[in-house]
Write a protein that holds these residues in place. Structure first.
Motif, PDB file in Angstrom:
ATOM      1  N   GLU A   8       0.837  -1.199   0.000  1.00 26.03           N
ATOM      2  CA  GLU A   8       0.000   0.000   0.000  1.00 26.03           C
ATOM      3  C   GLU A   8       0.870   1.246   0.000  1.00 26.03           C
ATOM      4  OE1 GLU A   8      -2.323  -0.499   3.525  1.00 26.03           O
ATOM      5  OE2 GLU A   8      -0.715   0.145   4.848  1.00 26.03           O
ATOM      6  N   PRO A   9       0.263   2.405  -0.298  1.00 25.02           N
ATOM      7  CA  PRO A   9       1.032   3.648  -0.239  1.00 25.02           C
ATOM      8  C   PRO A   9       1.588   3.877   1.166  1.00 25.02           C
ATOM      9  CG  PRO A   9      -1.048   4.004  -1.382  1.00 25.02           C
ATOM     10  CD  PRO A   9      -1.118   2.624  -0.766  1.00 25.02           C
ATOM     11  N   LEU A  36       7.854  10.658  -0.453  1.00 22.61           N
ATOM     12  CA  LEU A  36       7.030   9.730   0.320  1.00 22.61           C
ATOM     13  C   LEU A  36       5.668   9.512  -0.343  1.00 22.61           C
ATOM     14  CD1 LEU A  36       7.285   8.031   2.870  1.00 22.61           C
ATOM     15  CD2 LEU A  36       6.181   9.889   4.123  1.00 22.61           C
ATOM     16  N   SER A  37       5.182  10.486  -1.083  1.00 23.94           N
ATOM     17  CA  SER A  37       3.867  10.353  -1.732  1.00 23.94           C
ATOM     18  C   SER A  37       3.881   9.312  -2.848  1.00 23.94           C
ATOM     19  CB  SER A  37       3.398  11.701  -2.273  1.00 23.94           C
ATOM     20  OG  SER A  37       4.245  12.122  -3.324  1.00 23.94           O
ATOM     21  N   THR A  38       5.065   8.920  -3.304  1.00 23.22           N
ATOM     22  CA  THR A  38       5.161   7.873  -4.323  1.00 23.22           C
ATOM     23  C   THR A  38       5.984   6.699  -3.803  1.00 23.22           C
ATOM     24  OG1 THR A  38       6.936   9.169  -5.350  1.00 23.22           O
ATOM     25  CG2 THR A  38       4.742   9.293  -6.371  1.00 23.22           C
ATOM     26  N   ALA A  39       5.903   6.479  -2.503  1.00 20.14           N
ATOM     27  CA  ALA A  39       6.552   5.329  -1.877  1.00 20.14           C
ATOM     28  C   ALA A  39       5.492   4.296  -1.524  1.00 20.14           C
ATOM     29  CB  ALA A  39       7.316   5.754  -0.624  1.00 20.14           C
ATOM     30  N   LEU A  40       5.898   3.044  -1.568  1.00 20.76           N
ATOM     31  CA  LEU A  40       5.022   1.930  -1.236  1.00 20.76           C
ATOM     32  C   LEU A  40       5.656   1.124  -0.104  1.00 20.76           C
ATOM     33  CD1 LEU A  40       4.411   0.740  -4.893  1.00 20.76           C
ATOM     34  CD2 LEU A  40       2.809   2.044  -3.476  1.00 20.76           C
ATOM     35  N   ALA A  53      10.227   3.017  -3.742  1.00 16.43           N
ATOM     36  CA  ALA A  53       9.784   4.397  -3.962  1.00 16.43           C
ATOM     37  C   ALA A  53      10.128   4.832  -5.376  1.00 16.43           C
ATOM     38  CB  ALA A  53      10.437   5.340  -2.946  1.00 16.43           C
ATOM     39  N   LEU A  54       9.419   5.834  -5.824  1.00 16.40           N
ATOM     40  CA  LEU A  54       9.643   6.436  -7.131  1.00 16.40           C
ATOM     41  C   LEU A  54       9.916   7.919  -6.975  1.00 16.40           C
ATOM     42  CD1 LEU A  54       6.598   5.045  -9.132  1.00 16.40           C
ATOM     43  CD2 LEU A  54       8.984   4.377  -9.464  1.00 16.40           C
ATOM     44  N   GLU A  55      10.759   8.416  -7.841  1.00 19.17           N
ATOM     45  CA  GLU A  55      10.889   9.851  -8.048  1.00 19.17           C
ATOM     46  C   GLU A  55      10.416  10.076  -9.470  1.00 19.17           C
ATOM     47  OE1 GLU A  55      14.680  11.515  -7.031  1.00 19.17           O
ATOM     48  OE2 GLU A  55      14.879  10.230  -5.261  1.00 19.17           O
ATOM     49  N   LEU A  56       9.453  10.959  -9.650  1.00 16.36           N
ATOM     50  CA  LEU A  56       8.865  11.194 -10.970  1.00 16.36           C
ATOM     51  C   LEU A  56       9.420  12.460 -11.596  1.00 16.36           C
ATOM     52  CD1 LEU A  56       5.231  10.255  -9.987  1.00 16.36           C
ATOM     53  CD2 LEU A  56       6.847   8.855 -11.273  1.00 16.36           C
ATOM     54  N   TYR A  57       9.823  12.329 -12.849  1.00 17.52           N
ATOM     55  CA  TYR A  57      10.392  13.440 -13.623  1.00 17.52           C
ATOM     56  C   TYR A  57       9.752  13.440 -15.001  1.00 17.52           C
ATOM     57  CZ  TYR A  57      13.796  13.247  -9.859  1.00 17.52           C
ATOM     58  OH  TYR A  57      14.378  13.235  -8.619  1.00 17.52           O
ATOM     59  N   GLY A  58       8.499  13.904 -15.085  1.00 20.45           N
ATOM     60  CA  GLY A  58       7.785  13.909 -16.357  1.00 20.45           C
ATOM     61  C   GLY A  58       7.620  12.489 -16.866  1.00 20.45           C
ATOM     62  N   PRO A  59       8.094  12.199 -18.089  1.00 20.55           N
ATOM     63  CA  PRO A  59       7.926  10.854 -18.643  1.00 20.55           C
ATOM     64  C   PRO A  59       8.925   9.838 -18.098  1.00 20.55           C
ATOM     65  CG  PRO A  59       9.080  12.227 -20.211  1.00 20.55           C
ATOM     66  CD  PRO A  59       8.704  13.124 -19.050  1.00 20.55           C
ATOM     67  N   HIS A  60       9.777  10.264 -17.182  1.00 15.04           N
ATOM     68  CA  HIS A  60      10.807   9.391 -16.617  1.00 15.04           C
ATOM     69  C   HIS A  60      10.586   9.238 -15.113  1.00 15.04           C
ATOM     70  CE1 HIS A  60      12.644  10.213 -20.436  1.00 15.04           C
ATOM     71  NE2 HIS A  60      12.688  11.496 -20.135  1.00 15.04           N
ATOM     72  N   ALA A  61      10.990   8.093 -14.596  1.00 14.87           N
ATOM     73  CA  ALA A  61      10.906   7.854 -13.159  1.00 14.87           C
ATOM     74  C   ALA A  61      12.212   7.225 -12.701  1.00 14.87           C
ATOM     75  CB  ALA A  61       9.740   6.935 -12.831  1.00 14.87           C
ATOM     76  N   ALA A  83       7.160  -4.566  -8.958  1.00 15.80           N
ATOM     77  CA  ALA A  83       6.033  -4.578  -9.896  1.00 15.80           C
ATOM     78  C   ALA A  83       5.001  -3.512  -9.523  1.00 15.80           C
ATOM     79  CB  ALA A  83       5.390  -5.963  -9.941  1.00 15.80           C
ATOM     80  N   ALA A  84       4.723  -3.375  -8.238  1.00 15.29           N
ATOM     81  CA  ALA A  84       3.757  -2.356  -7.793  1.00 15.29           C
ATOM     82  C   ALA A  84       4.279  -0.954  -8.090  1.00 15.29           C
ATOM     83  CB  ALA A  84       3.458  -2.524  -6.306  1.00 15.29           C
ATOM     84  N   ALA A  85       5.572  -0.732  -7.871  1.00 17.69           N
ATOM     85  CA  ALA A  85       6.155   0.587  -8.165  1.00 17.69           C
ATOM     86  C   ALA A  85       6.127   0.870  -9.664  1.00 17.69           C
ATOM     87  CB  ALA A  85       7.584   0.663  -7.624  1.00 17.69           C
ATOM     88  N   LEU A  86       6.409  -0.135 -10.480  1.00 14.22           N
ATOM     89  CA  LEU A  86       6.371   0.060 -11.939  1.00 14.22           C
ATOM     90  C   LEU A  86       4.949   0.346 -12.410  1.00 14.22           C
ATOM     91  CD1 LEU A  86       8.856  -2.729 -13.064  1.00 14.22           C
ATOM     92  CD2 LEU A  86       9.259  -0.250 -12.961  1.00 14.22           C
ATOM     93  N   SER A  87       3.981  -0.293 -11.795  1.00  9.52           N
ATOM     94  CA  SER A  87       2.586  -0.018 -12.117  1.00  9.52           C
ATOM     95  C   SER A  87       2.226   1.425 -11.759  1.00  9.52           C
ATOM     96  CB  SER A  87       1.681  -0.998 -11.362  1.00  9.52           C
ATOM     97  OG  SER A  87       0.334  -0.738 -11.637  1.00  9.52           O
ATOM     98  N   LEU A  88       2.675   1.880 -10.603  1.00  8.67           N
ATOM     99  CA  LEU A  88       2.441   3.263 -10.191  1.00  8.67           C
ATOM    100  C   LEU A  88       3.119   4.228 -11.163  1.00  8.67           C
ATOM    101  CD1 LEU A  88       1.353   5.349  -8.178  1.00  8.67           C
ATOM    102  CD2 LEU A  88       3.431   4.967  -6.810  1.00  8.67           C
TER     103      LEU A  88
END
Length: 147
Positions: A8-9, A36-40, A53-61, A83-88
């Protein structure tokens, strides 16, 4: 056997547990709080048993902080968290996902990631704390999706 089904988030009160897990696994905590808002988290017995966790940078993560408590490894938890992070990442519009690793290249290769020269990593990702200061130059950059 602990139930490892709940991914879960992450919540704000999970942060100290995530940071402790990263430290125990030898992974850098630098900058994680900002994402933290994109961490699982994966919970076992109500406790944080794993994270990603993910860091989002436009079309890249940037995929970071994939960790599982040592006593729970080998049961697919890292694969499920990834897999869950890649889905997010896909849900948030990322078409490519990058990471840095010193020890888990084989693990991520089995999930479809391939090595990439750091010079081919988008500038937005290379400006992340992970690339700038948290991970050593010796860490292997990897990508899933079009670089």
């Amino acid at each position: 056997m602990a139930d490892l089904h709940l991914i879960e988030p992450a919540r704000r009160d999970d942060l100290p547990h995530i940071l402790s897990l990263l430290e125990a696994c030898g992974l850098p905590p630098d900058g994680l709080e900002d994402h933290l808002s994109t961490a699982l988290v994966l919970r076992a017995g109500g406790r944080v048993a794993g994270c990603a966790a993910l860091e989002l940078y436009g079309p890249h993560a940037l995929l970071r902080s994939v960790a599982v408590r040592p006593e729970l490894r080998g049961r697919g938890a890292g694969r499920r968290l990834t897999a869950a992070a890649l889905s997010l990442a896909r849900e948030r519009g990322a078409t490519s996902v990058y990471l840095l690793t010193q020890t888990a290249g084989g693990f991520f290769s089995r999930l479809g990631f391939r090595p990439v020269d750091r010079s081919r990593v988008p500038q937005s990702v290379r400006r992340s704390v992970e690339f700038v200061s948290a991970c050593p130059e010796s860490a292997q950059a990897m990508v899933l999706g079009a670089p």
